[in-house]
Design a protein around this motif. Sequence first.
Motif, mmCIF file in Angstrom:
data_model
loop_
_atom_site.group_PDB
_atom_site.id
_atom_site.type_symbol
_atom_site.label_atom_id
_atom_site.label_comp_id
_atom_site.label_asym_id
_atom_site.label_seq_id
_atom_site.Cartn_x
_atom_site.Cartn_y
_atom_site.Cartn_z
ATOM 1 N N ARG A 12 0.734 -1.222 -0.088
ATOM 2 C CA ARG A 12 0.045 -0.041 0.083
ATOM 3 C C ARG A 12 0.978 1.105 -0.186
ATOM 4 O O ARG A 12 1.715 1.500 -0.753
ATOM 5 C CB ARG A 12 -0.954 -0.015 0.929
ATOM 6 N N GLY A 13 0.727 2.109 1.112
ATOM 7 C CA GLY A 13 1.373 3.544 1.134
ATOM 8 C C GLY A 13 2.844 3.188 1.518
ATOM 9 O O GLY A 13 3.542 4.197 1.285
ATOM 10 N N TYR A 14 3.259 1.926 2.117
ATOM 11 C CA TYR A 14 4.751 1.810 2.484
ATOM 12 C C TYR A 14 5.597 1.122 1.153
ATOM 13 O O TYR A 14 5.707 0.133 1.187
ATOM 14 C CB TYR A 14 4.740 0.766 3.507
ATOM 15 N N LYS A 15 6.292 2.070 0.536
ATOM 16 C CA LYS A 15 7.038 1.976 -0.621
ATOM 17 C C LYS A 15 8.340 1.213 0.116
ATOM 18 O O LYS A 15 8.839 0.076 -0.055
ATOM 19 C CB LYS A 15 7.461 2.960 -1.466
ATOM 20 N N LYS A 36 -2.251 3.629 9.498
ATOM 21 C CA LYS A 36 -2.619 2.922 10.692
ATOM 22 C C LYS A 36 -3.287 1.584 10.256
ATOM 23 O O LYS A 36 -2.849 0.583 10.644
ATOM 24 C CB LYS A 36 -3.545 3.687 11.601
ATOM 25 N N SER A 37 -4.259 1.782 9.592
ATOM 26 C CA SER A 37 -4.870 0.403 9.263
ATOM 27 C C SER A 37 -4.248 -0.733 8.300
ATOM 28 O O SER A 37 -4.357 -1.649 8.495
ATOM 29 C CB SER A 37 -6.504 0.559 8.502
ATOM 30 N N SER A 38 -3.346 -0.006 7.404
ATOM 31 C CA SER A 38 -2.472 -1.047 6.863
ATOM 32 C C SER A 38 -1.627 -1.934 7.679
ATOM 33 O O SER A 38 -1.269 -2.985 7.104
ATOM 34 C CB SER A 38 -1.752 0.048 5.828
ATOM 35 N N LEU A 39 -1.223 -1.200 8.874
ATOM 36 C CA LEU A 39 -0.356 -2.033 9.642
ATOM 37 C C LEU A 39 -1.119 -3.302 10.150
ATOM 38 O O LEU A 39 -0.521 -4.410 10.171
ATOM 39 C CB LEU A 39 0.111 -1.172 10.848
ATOM 40 N N LEU A 40 -2.296 -3.144 10.526
ATOM 41 C CA LEU A 40 -3.164 -4.302 11.143
ATOM 42 C C LEU A 40 -3.338 -5.244 10.054
ATOM 43 O O LEU A 40 -3.483 -6.352 10.345
ATOM 44 C CB LEU A 40 -4.688 -3.428 11.946
ATOM 45 N N ASP A 41 -3.874 -4.591 8.837
ATOM 46 C CA ASP A 41 -4.141 -5.586 7.605
ATOM 47 C C ASP A 41 -3.019 -6.305 7.336
ATOM 48 O O ASP A 41 -3.048 -7.339 7.133
ATOM 49 C CB ASP A 41 -4.594 -4.765 6.558
ATOM 50 N N ALA A 42 -1.768 -5.682 7.359
ATOM 51 C CA ALA A 42 -0.614 -6.601 7.143
ATOM 52 C C ALA A 42 -0.361 -7.753 8.334
ATOM 53 O O ALA A 42 -0.027 -8.920 7.719
ATOM 54 C CB ALA A 42 0.745 -5.778 7.031
ATOM 55 N N MET A 43 -0.519 -7.370 9.361
ATOM 56 C CA MET A 43 -0.421 -8.476 10.693
ATOM 57 C C MET A 43 -1.416 -9.570 10.204
ATOM 58 O O MET A 43 -1.104 -10.794 10.483
ATOM 59 C CB MET A 43 -0.654 -7.730 11.898
ATOM 60 N N ASN A 44 -2.620 -9.146 9.854
ATOM 61 C CA ASN A 44 -3.819 -10.061 9.637
ATOM 62 C C ASN A 44 -3.341 -10.957 8.751
ATOM 63 O O ASN A 44 -3.453 -12.257 8.827
ATOM 64 C CB ASN A 44 -5.012 -9.218 9.335
ATOM 65 N N ILE A 45 -2.699 -10.483 7.493
ATOM 66 C CA ILE A 45 -2.435 -11.119 6.171
ATOM 67 C C ILE A 45 -1.278 -12.263 6.652
ATOM 68 O O ILE A 45 -1.317 -13.548 6.371
ATOM 69 C CB ILE A 45 -1.820 -10.386 5.283
ATOM 70 N N PHE A 46 -0.284 -11.647 7.501
ATOM 71 C CA PHE A 46 0.739 -12.682 7.898
ATOM 72 C C PHE A 46 0.337 -13.810 8.968
ATOM 73 O O PHE A 46 0.574 -14.980 8.693
ATOM 74 C CB PHE A 46 1.823 -11.854 8.618
ATOM 75 N N LEU A 47 -0.400 -13.296 9.878
ATOM 76 C CA LEU A 47 -0.506 -14.338 10.839
ATOM 77 C C LEU A 47 -1.859 -15.262 10.605
ATOM 78 O O LEU A 47 -1.959 -16.439 11.208
ATOM 79 C CB LEU A 47 -0.888 -13.666 12.514
ATOM 80 N N ASN A 48 -2.684 -15.052 9.713
ATOM 81 C CA ASN A 48 -3.857 -15.423 9.442
ATOM 82 C C ASN A 48 -3.791 -16.441 8.336
ATOM 83 O O ASN A 48 -4.757 -16.781 7.474
ATOM 84 C CB ASN A 48 -4.972 -14.811 9.658
ATOM 85 N N ASP A 49 -2.442 -16.349 7.511
ATOM 86 C CA ASP A 49 -2.102 -16.881 6.361
ATOM 87 C C ASP A 49 -3.133 -16.731 5.053
ATOM 88 O O ASP A 49 -3.618 -17.397 4.472
ATOM 89 C CB ASP A 49 -2.359 -18.615 6.532
ATOM 90 N N LEU A 50 -3.210 -15.315 5.071
ATOM 91 C CA LEU A 50 -4.004 -14.540 4.128
ATOM 92 C C LEU A 50 -3.125 -14.221 2.798
ATOM 93 O O LEU A 50 -1.847 -14.293 2.900
ATOM 94 C CB LEU A 50 -4.846 -13.657 4.524
ATOM 95 N N VAL A 51 -3.526 -13.977 1.787
ATOM 96 C CA VAL A 51 -2.909 -13.386 0.622
ATOM 97 C C VAL A 51 -3.349 -12.076 0.266
ATOM 98 O O VAL A 51 -4.364 -11.584 0.203
ATOM 99 C CB VAL A 51 -3.126 -14.387 -0.503
ATOM 100 N N PRO A 52 -2.590 -11.078 0.324
ATOM 101 C CA PRO A 52 -3.071 -9.801 -0.300
ATOM 102 C C PRO A 52 -3.420 -9.760 -1.526
ATOM 103 O O PRO A 52 -3.305 -10.646 -2.463
ATOM 104 C CB PRO A 52 -1.669 -9.102 -0.184
ATOM 105 N N GLU A 53 -4.489 -8.627 -1.810
ATOM 106 C CA GLU A 53 -4.951 -8.538 -3.285
ATOM 107 C C GLU A 53 -3.946 -7.585 -4.025
ATOM 108 O O GLU A 53 -2.873 -7.252 -3.538
ATOM 109 C CB GLU A 53 -6.278 -7.685 -2.867
#
Length: 622
Positions: A12-15, A36-53
């Motif tokens: 996202r915004g974190y180049k 702020k929300s991007s940080l939480l979403d990244a944790m969610n992707i990592f810890l819950n074995d999700l794949v980013p869009e």
Amino acid sequence: MRLVQLRLSHFRGYKEETSVDLDDLVVLIGKNDSGKSSLLDAMNIFLNDLVPEQDDRCVHATDQKVDITCVFDDLPSQIVIDEQYPTDLASEYLLDQSGRFVAKKVFTCTGTGKVKAATVYALAYHPTADKYDDLLTLTNAKLKQRAKDLSVDLKTVNQTINTSLRRAIWNHAADLERQQIEIELKSEAAERIWEQLRKHFPVFALFKSDRPSTDQDSEAQDPLKLAIKEAIKSQEDTLNIIAQRVKQEVQSIANKTVEKIAEMNPELARELTPRVTNKNWDSLFSVSLTGDNDIPINKRGSGTRRLVLLNFFRAQAEKDAEGKASNIIYAIEEPETSQHPHNQRLLVDAIQDLASNDGCQVILTTHTPVLARSFPQSSLRFVTQRNGWPDIHSGHDEGTLTEITASLGVLPDHGIKAFWGVEGRHDITFLKEISRILNQAGESVPDLEEAEEDGRLVFVPLGGSNLDLWVSRLKGFNRPEFYLMDRDTEPPASPKYQPIATQLSQRSNCTAWITKKREIENYIHPDVIKAECPSYSGAGHAFEDVPVLLAKALHEASDTTQTWADLQANQEKLGKKVSNAKRRLCGHFTLKMTPQYLTQIDPDNEVRLWLQTLGQALSATE
């Protein structure tokens, strides 16, 4: 395992790679759309074995990859990867130089709308010397051959165990030339290590701010599903026995069915292989809530709905605190949304209690000054934009609080009559409760809860380095300031904060008090505590350590697996026990105080003096 740092790049915004340090309690503060929300979403992707869009890839990135890295401490002492033979991450050289486990997931965005599953790396201080750098990738036969090539003595080594072979080969090296490198976890041994570690990862429950608040929303169901999983886990052995018996009976019937088919059509029977599978137990259960007259929660007001759902997190935490290490991260976006200021203050207390439980971390986002000023400075992380990119500043760093106050402001604009600075939130709880008790008994003291709710009083938790920054910020408001500090030290030693109190008292419109007793908990009568906790050994002495004495009594009454002496060797767990004791003292036990009890424990009427003096400021006219 505890998550202590998150690193992002191309997300996202974190180049460029950006990191945020995490603790038991973290409050991400910043304006809307700051990241702020991007940080939480990244944790969610990592810890819950999700794949980013596909759209999660930073549009300014030069490649097609998204990197999310998590750093962990509080690691398992052992993992088993070779035939029940235990090893550990340090022995496999899979830790960084700080002794932490660093895992990096790299997602490839193909540009066709699909994102490939993650490639996983360990970032470790690992051997790089030739013939010693690839041992995690070698099979048993190849490890034996490598040992032979290097003339490693294997006489005392169990050569059927890969872990033993690797250890013997590494011990043979004169210099492993260890460096911080990326190790792809794709070999058989590395994959086993990863699978073992995943079992210890924190469970991540995300409560988002931009979803409808019903009890069937995924963010509402997450903590409830965790409760279901915990309940099932406690009966796991019994359920597995039942499942095995069912599978055996069904398998038997399936096998007989194939035998019967073979009698009629042998070719078809040869194509059939009976397989019996079962769903996870937790998929069989669901939970919902209804109110009075069976009115579903989704028919209530938005503030009520959100408050109920937020308290699912509290309910789960209290269950965890009963002795089960939950190892859960609660991520809550904007807990203040739709809440009355009174509920916001209650949520702050509840959230801090939640973070004090063993195995729990809490990560919040907010952009309101009311919540920003209510948490310890060390918990704050300021997410801002610098040169167009997200930039994160830690509350531990000098000047971060100043940046926060400059960006958000620190106080709402209302008719404040006085500020009261205290050392911590438990002090605030005590003062509110004791003022209510005295006020309702007809004494001439203000009800501090009421004064705070109507905006006349602002409490300021000062803890540690916050003091100087807060004092400097309050000067410009031209309102009476009151400061209450614990004495801590027993006479003839001088009070710990005497120099600060003297300095504050010399300022105009400013009053500073130091307790005559050790700390605020010493103003709770011991009989109140002993009525519920008979083993409590406190006698009401001015300088006994009341929180420690209560923590000891509660521990010995509930925990038979670890002695108090053993617990004292673990400073982190001891600190949480004492913190929970403070919470219970200032909340639960203060509720049971009476004016008579206060007179007995406080013959000098210190508490009444503080309240009466503050009351004069609150009732003063402009």
